[in-house]
Structures are given as C-alpha cells and as structure tokens.
Design a protein around this motif. Structure first.
Motif, short mmCIF file in Angstrom:
data_model
loop_
_atom_site.label_atom_id
_atom_site.label_comp_id
_atom_site.label_asym_id
_atom_site.label_seq_id
_atom_site.Cartn_x
_atom_site.Cartn_y
_atom_site.Cartn_z
N SER A 31 0.83 -1.21 0.00
CA SER A 31 0.00 0.00 0.00
C SER A 31 0.86 1.25 0.00
N VAL A 32 1.87 1.24 0.85
CA VAL A 32 2.79 2.39 0.93
C VAL A 32 3.51 2.57 -0.40
N ALA A 33 4.00 1.48 -0.97
CA ALA A 33 4.69 1.56 -2.26
C ALA A 33 3.77 2.12 -3.34
N ALA A 34 2.52 1.68 -3.35
CA ALA A 34 1.57 2.15 -4.36
C ALA A 34 1.26 3.63 -4.20
N VAL A 35 1.04 4.08 -2.97
CA VAL A 35 0.73 5.50 -2.73
C VAL A 35 1.95 6.36 -3.06
N ASN A 36 3.13 5.89 -2.70
CA ASN A 36 4.34 6.64 -3.04
C ASN A 36 4.60 6.64 -4.54
N GLN A 37 4.34 5.51 -5.20
CA GLN A 37 4.50 5.44 -6.66
C GLN A 37 3.60 6.46 -7.35
N ALA A 38 2.43 6.69 -6.78
CA ALA A 38 1.50 7.68 -7.33
C ALA A 38 1.92 9.10 -6.95
N GLY A 39 2.97 9.25 -6.14
CA GLY A 39 3.45 10.57 -5.75
C GLY A 39 2.59 11.23 -4.68
N LEU A 40 1.86 10.41 -3.90
CA LEU A 40 0.89 10.96 -2.95
C LEU A 40 1.18 10.61 -1.50
N GLY A 41 2.35 10.06 -1.22
CA GLY A 41 2.69 9.65 0.13
C GLY A 41 2.61 10.76 1.15
N ASP A 42 2.93 11.96 0.72
CA ASP A 42 2.88 13.10 1.66
C ASP A 42 1.51 13.78 1.69
N LYS A 43 0.55 13.19 1.01
CA LYS A 43 -0.79 13.80 0.93
C LYS A 43 -1.83 13.06 1.76
N VAL A 44 -1.40 12.03 2.50
CA VAL A 44 -2.31 11.31 3.40
C VAL A 44 -1.89 11.58 4.83
N SER A 45 -2.76 11.27 5.78
CA SER A 45 -2.49 11.59 7.18
C SER A 45 -1.36 10.78 7.79
N HIS A 46 -1.33 9.48 7.50
CA HIS A 46 -0.33 8.61 8.13
C HIS A 46 -0.02 7.42 7.23
N ILE A 47 1.25 7.05 7.20
CA ILE A 47 1.70 5.88 6.46
C ILE A 47 2.46 4.97 7.41
N SER A 48 2.17 3.67 7.33
CA SER A 48 2.88 2.68 8.14
C SER A 48 3.16 1.46 7.27
N THR A 49 4.39 0.99 7.29
CA THR A 49 4.70 -0.22 6.52
C THR A 49 4.20 -1.46 7.23
N GLY A 50 3.74 -1.33 8.47
CA GLY A 50 3.24 -2.46 9.24
C GLY A 50 1.76 -2.69 9.02
N GLY A 51 1.38 -3.16 7.86
CA GLY A 51 -0.03 -3.35 7.54
C GLY A 51 -0.73 -4.35 8.44
N GLY A 52 -0.13 -5.52 8.62
CA GLY A 52 -0.73 -6.53 9.49
C GLY A 52 -0.83 -6.05 10.92
N ALA A 53 0.24 -5.40 11.38
CA ALA A 53 0.24 -4.87 12.75
C ALA A 53 -0.81 -3.78 12.91
N SER A 54 -0.96 -2.95 11.90
CA SER A 54 -1.96 -1.88 11.96
C SER A 54 -3.37 -2.46 12.06
N LEU A 55 -3.64 -3.50 11.27
CA LEU A 55 -4.96 -4.12 11.31
C LEU A 55 -5.20 -4.82 12.64
N GLU A 56 -4.15 -5.44 13.19
CA GLU A 56 -4.29 -6.08 14.49
C GLU A 56 -4.58 -5.05 15.58
#
Length: 174
Positions: free
Chosen positions: A138-163
């Motif tokens: 998800s992070v790679a996709a949002v950054n690839q679109a050039g929008l990583g700095d346009k969302v509130s928060h990014i975390s590479t820990g997807g599974g941990a975030s969902l838990e």
C-alpha cells in the motif's frame, strides 16, 4: 483478497487468485458484518485479463461473470465510482492493500485513483478526513503515485496496523 470473498459466495472467479484457506473466514466475516449492520463494500466489477502480463488483452467484467482463464487484476470503473462515493463521505479511511496489480500500468488504475481520492479527502477543507495507509504494498503504491505526503499517516506495518484496530493491542519488541 476480494476473490476469496467471491469464492465464499459461490461465484466462479476464473483464474483469479484466491486464498483457499480463508474462504470460510471470508464467509464468516460477511455474516458478522450483516449481523452487526456494518456496510461491507466489495467491488462490483473488475478488470480481467487472460494472462498475468502488461500486454494482456483486458476487459471489464461483473464480479459474478468471471470464468475460464480470465483473472481479475484491478477494480473496474463502477467500483471506482462506488469507492469514490464511500471515500467522499468518510471521515476516517484505513487502506491496507492495493486495488490491483499496480506494478503493471494496465492494472494500476484502481490503485492510483483510490490513492488520489484519499489525498483529496485528506485535503478537503470542509472536513479533512483522516487517512491511514498501512502495509508495504500500500505504501509503495501510494508513493509510486506521488501521494505519500498527501495522506495523514503511512505505516509499513499493515498486518500490525490491522491487528491494532481489531484488538487494540500492539506488541513491540526491542
């Protein structure tokens, strides 16, 4: 992931990827959502191809009309419209996972457009939604679109975030 839900509903998913060991869980989650009157929004159409390749012939199909060697590789235009409405009305949006095979241009439309919608929701002066993107892809996709700095928060820990969202616990190690 969506095809696991569709398989649990008895749909023919063609050659689409499915997590066979999660079919029962997908059905259970849909039942729980219904019992708790939680709106679960799944795609209604997908971009399909005969092969997993950038030069593959593609078509748009309803999710209950995929058959044979066709495989779903991105969300379709009707789904994008529905997701735009949902994102436009939400105050908190958690994204975990791309919408399609964003590494291949023909199947990146859903992922890029939903990233744009998250950025627009975050920037909206009237409400300024909280947008959280979790997980490496998800992070790679949002950054690839050039929008990583346009969302509130990014975390590479997807599974941990969902838990954390599910159980309210986050295990940390040092």
């Amino acid at each position: 992931m969506i095809f696991t839900f569709y398989k649990s509903m008895g749909y023919d998913i063609g050659a689409s990827l499915v997590e066979e060991d999660m079919i029962e869980l997908a059905g259970s989650l849909m039942k729980q959502a219904e019992e708790k009157v939680v709106k679960l929004v799944l795609p209604t159409d997908v971009v399909v191809a005969y092969k997993f390749a950038e030069d593959a012939n593609t078509a748009v199909a309803a999710v209950d009309s995929i058959s044979g060697d066709w495989r779903g590789l991105d969300i379709g235009p009707d789904t994008l419209d529905a997701f735009a409405t949902e994102i436009g009305n939400a105050n908190t949006i958690v994204r975990n996972g791309p919408m399609g095979v964003f590494e291949m241009e023909p199947f990146a439309v859903g992922t890029v457009r939903t990233a744009e919608l998250l950025a627009e929701a975050t920037a909206a002066t009237a409400r300024g939604a909280t947008t959280i993107v979790g997980g490496g892809d998800s992070v790679a996709a949002v950054n690839q679109a050039g929008l990583g700095d346009k969302v509130s928060h990014i975390s590479t820990g997807g599974g941990a975030s969902l838990e954390l969202l599910d159980e309210g616990l986050l295990v940390a190690t040092t």
